[in-house]
Write an enzyme that holds these catalytic residues in place. Sequence first.
Site, PDB file in Angstrom:
ATOM      1  N   ASP A  72      -1.622  -5.281  -0.992  1.00 54.80           N
ATOM      2  CA  ASP A  72      -1.110  -5.386   0.368  1.00 54.80           C
ATOM      3  C   ASP A  72      -0.420  -4.069   0.656  1.00 54.80           C
ATOM      4  OD1 ASP A  72      -0.958  -7.186   2.685  1.00 54.80           O
ATOM      5  OD2 ASP A  72       1.184  -6.835   2.516  1.00 54.80           O
ATOM      6  N   TYR A 157      -4.177   4.254   9.450  1.00 51.82           N
ATOM      7  CA  TYR A 157      -3.317   5.304  10.006  1.00 51.82           C
ATOM      8  C   TYR A 157      -3.542   6.667   9.348  1.00 51.82           C
ATOM      9  CZ  TYR A 157      -0.842   1.225  11.855  1.00 51.82           C
ATOM     10  OH  TYR A 157      -0.533   0.050  12.490  1.00 51.82           O
TER      11      TYR A 157
END
Length: 200
Positions: A72, A157
């Site tokens: 994660d 990103y």
Amino acid sequence: MDTIIVAATQNKHKIKEIEAITGDFGLNIISRGEADIPDVEIIEDGNTFEENSYKKAYEIMKLCGKITIADDSGLEVDCLDGAPGVYSARFAGVDGDDEANNRKLIDLLKDIPYEKRTARFVSVITMVFPDGDSIVARGEVEGHIVLQPQGNNGFGYDPLFVPEGCDKTFGQIEPEIKNSMSHRANALKALRKKLEERGF
């Protein structure tokens, strides 16, 4: 060590990165599809990367009965009080819409000077064993956010993140170089150390 481990994620980009990094460790990563696991959705409702990483690994391990690895990860921007954090993939409202997420981040930071746009990528990797035991490893990489996407490598990103000590974004850096210095690489290195300590 040459052990088959099931990747809990269905994100092909993450699996590719994990495979590239873990190959040297002797870990043979296979996808959920290769492990014949039903297509189930795991709700990531944890408040931390650690909680979400463990939940994903544990739920898939229960389905396949094999060692399972889950990642994660996300971006924490200091001037946004750590946002988007665990909501990185769905920051703009739709899970996995990289372009929309990047646009929202740029909009929030447009009036903030570069030196104050400090941020870090975080990756928490959890390996869960069939006996219920687990290993958790965290990796980070510090950097700054730019307001114009640069480069076509990576995902998420990456085109907006300039790692500390570099003059290029993760979107511009070659994948092999990124995979040697990324948050995910640092988490996997920490995982390897913990596995070695256990004599794995």
